[in-house]
Write a protein that holds these residues in place. Structure first.
Motif, mmCIF file in Angstrom:
data_model
loop_
_atom_site.group_PDB
_atom_site.id
_atom_site.type_symbol
_atom_site.label_atom_id
_atom_site.label_comp_id
_atom_site.label_asym_id
_atom_site.label_seq_id
_atom_site.Cartn_x
_atom_site.Cartn_y
_atom_site.Cartn_z
ATOM 1 N N ARG A 91 -0.820 -72.356 -9.583
ATOM 2 C CA ARG A 91 -0.961 -71.416 -10.695
ATOM 3 C C ARG A 91 -2.437 -71.330 -11.074
ATOM 4 N N SER A 92 -2.834 -70.211 -11.648
ATOM 5 C CA SER A 92 -4.239 -70.043 -12.007
ATOM 6 C C SER A 92 -4.505 -70.343 -13.471
ATOM 7 N N ASP A 93 -3.520 -70.096 -14.346
ATOM 8 C CA ASP A 93 -3.695 -70.321 -15.779
ATOM 9 C C ASP A 93 -3.015 -71.632 -16.151
ATOM 10 N N LEU A 94 -3.812 -72.608 -16.554
ATOM 11 C CA LEU A 94 -3.297 -73.963 -16.807
ATOM 12 C C LEU A 94 -3.085 -74.250 -18.283
ATOM 13 N N ARG A 95 -3.337 -73.302 -19.148
ATOM 14 C CA ARG A 95 -3.468 -73.604 -20.574
ATOM 15 C C ARG A 95 -2.163 -73.972 -21.268
ATOM 16 N N PHE A 103 -12.077 -71.476 -20.750
ATOM 17 C CA PHE A 103 -13.016 -71.864 -19.704
ATOM 18 C C PHE A 103 -12.469 -71.386 -18.368
ATOM 19 N N VAL A 104 -13.205 -70.491 -17.721
ATOM 20 C CA VAL A 104 -12.849 -70.017 -16.384
ATOM 21 C C VAL A 104 -13.712 -70.776 -15.388
ATOM 22 N N LEU A 105 -13.071 -71.428 -14.433
ATOM 23 C CA LEU A 105 -13.765 -72.285 -13.479
ATOM 24 C C LEU A 105 -13.545 -71.793 -12.063
ATOM 25 N N ALA A 106 -14.633 -71.525 -11.336
ATOM 26 C CA ALA A 106 -14.574 -71.133 -9.929
ATOM 27 C C ALA A 106 -15.155 -72.257 -9.081
ATOM 28 N N ILE A 201 -13.158 -69.746 -2.138
ATOM 29 C CA ILE A 201 -13.234 -69.822 -3.596
ATOM 30 C C ILE A 201 -11.849 -69.849 -4.230
ATOM 31 N N ALA A 202 -11.674 -70.772 -5.161
ATOM 32 C CA ALA A 202 -10.473 -70.834 -6.007
ATOM 33 C C ALA A 202 -10.919 -70.718 -7.457
ATOM 34 N N GLN A 203 -10.086 -70.128 -8.288
ATOM 35 C CA GLN A 203 -10.474 -69.897 -9.680
ATOM 36 C C GLN A 203 -9.333 -70.248 -10.626
ATOM 37 N N PHE A 204 -9.684 -70.880 -11.755
ATOM 38 C CA PHE A 204 -8.718 -71.274 -12.774
ATOM 39 C C PHE A 204 -9.124 -70.735 -14.134
ATOM 40 N N THR A 205 -8.140 -70.506 -14.971
ATOM 41 C CA THR A 205 -8.364 -70.290 -16.395
ATOM 42 C C THR A 205 -7.758 -71.478 -17.127
#
Length: 292
Positions: A91-95, A103-106, A201-205
Motif C-alpha cells: 500500500r502507498s498510504d500508511l497513515r 510526509f511523502v517519501l520517495a 522508485i517507490a513512494q509512500f504517503t
C-alpha cells in the motif's frame, strides 16, 4: 499524550488496516508493472504514481531531491530494531488517520555496481521497499505497550538473537526468512510496502515520524528482491528540520529529551533524507544503493 493520537490508536485494528490505503497483493502489483513496461510507458505503482515530476509547494520534485541526496553511497546495513514484523501489506498510504504532518517519501533502489559508473543508472524495478516507523507520540503499531516508555522505546518483546525476535520468521508475499517480533496488539499504522517502478522508485504517503527516548528520529526500512532481504537500514533527518516539525502539534505534546543524530550510536549519514517543504507537509527522497 495528545488526545488525537490516543483516540486514533484506539480506532485502528490490524484487520481494518489491511483494507486501507490501497492494500493489494504483490502479484497484482507486479502484473500491473509488467503491463505498463510492455507498453513502453513509465511504470506506475498502484495506487499512486512515483513519477519524478510530482509537484510540491516549494517547487521541488522527486527528481530534484534524488539529485540532491547522496549519490550511489552503498547504504549501510543496520539493525531492524525490536519492532518489526511481516505486515505483508502492499500500500502507498500508511497513515490510517494518524495525526501528524504529512510526509511523502520517495526511495530509489539502485544496483551499487551500476550506479557507481552512472549515479542516475541501475534502478532496480519490481523490488519491494518496506518501511515502518513510530507515530507522533513515539509509539510503534503492534507494540504500543512495549514502545511507549523507557530507553530505546521500552524493553523489546520476545527473545532471540535479533532484538525483539520471536523465533518466528517471515513468510509473506515479499519477505521470507527474516526473524520477526511478536506483536502485542493488532495495529499496523505507519507500516507497509511498495514495489519499485521501472526507474527503481517507490513512494509512500505517511506522517513525519516522531521520536522516542534513546534513539534519533528515524524510519526503518527493508528492501526485498525476489522475497530475499537485500538491505535492512534506517533513514534520518537534518536537525533543523526536526526542530521545526517537533515544535508543531501534535509533536510538541511529546515531552522529554530527544536524542540528536550526533548522539545516536546507530546514525549514519548515508541514511540522511533530502527534504523540501510542500503545501501540506514535506517531501523526502533518498537513493538506496544495494549489493545484490
Amino acid at each position: 499524550m495528545n488526545d488525537d493520537i490516543e483516540r486514533s490508536r484506539r480506532r485502528i485494528s490490524r484487520r481494518r488496516a489491511l483494507t486501507l490505503g490501497g492494500a493489494v497483493g504483490l502479484g497484482g502489483v507486479l502484473t500491473a508493472c509488467a503491463s505498463d513496461s510492455s507498453s513502453g510507458s513509465p511504470t506506475v505503482t498502484p495506487p499512486t504514481s512515483t513519477a519524478t515530476s510530482a509537484p510540491t509547494g516549494a517547487g521541488s520534485t522527486v527528481a530534484d531531491l534524488l539529485a540532491r541526496a547522496p549519490q550511489c553511497a552503498l547504504s549501510k546495513e543496520e539493525t531492524q530494531g525490536p519492532y518489526w514484523f511481516d505486515v505483508d501489506s502492499i500500500r502507498s498510504d500508511l497513515r490510517e488517520d494518524r495525526p501528524g504532518t504529512t510526509f511523502v517519501l520517495a526511495l530509489r533502489v539502485q544496483d551499487g555496481a551500476e550506479c557507481a559508473v552512472d549515479p542516475s543508472a541501475g534502478g532496480i524495478a519490481n523490488a519491494v521497499v518496506e518501511i515502518w516507523h513510530c507515530d507522533a507520540g513515539g509509539v510503534y503499531s503492534g507494540f504500543e505497550s512495549g514502545s511507549s516508555s523507557g530507553p530505546g522505546g521500552g524493553p523489546p518483546p520476545g527473545g532471540g538473537g535479533q532484538p525483539g525476535a520471536s523465533g518466528e520468521t517471515s513468510d509473506g508475499s515479499y519477505s521470507s526468512g527474516d526473524q520477526e517480533a511478536t506483536p502485542t496488539d493488532d495495529g499496523t499504522y505507519l507500516r507497509g510496502a511498495q514495489t519499485t517502478d521501472a526507474n527503481g522508485i517507490a513512494q509512500f504517503t505517511t506522517i513525519f515520524p516522531g521520536w522516542y527516548p534513546g534513539r534519533a528520529a528515524h524510519i526503518n526500512l527493508k528492501v526485498h528482491v525476489d522475497r530475499k532481504t537485500v538491505l535492512t537500514s534506517q533513514l534520518y533527518f537534518e536537525e533543523v528540520l526536526l526542530d521545526e516539525v517537533y515544535a508543531t502539534t501534535p509533536y510538541n505534546s511529546h515531552v522529554g529529551s530527544r536524542t540528536t543524530n550526533a548522539s545516536d550510536n546507530i546514525y549514519d549519514a548515508t541514511g540522511l533524507v533530502a527534504t523540501a517543504a510542500t503545501a501540506d507537509g514535506y517531501l523526502g527522497a533518498i537513493n538506496l544503493a544495494v549489493d545484490q
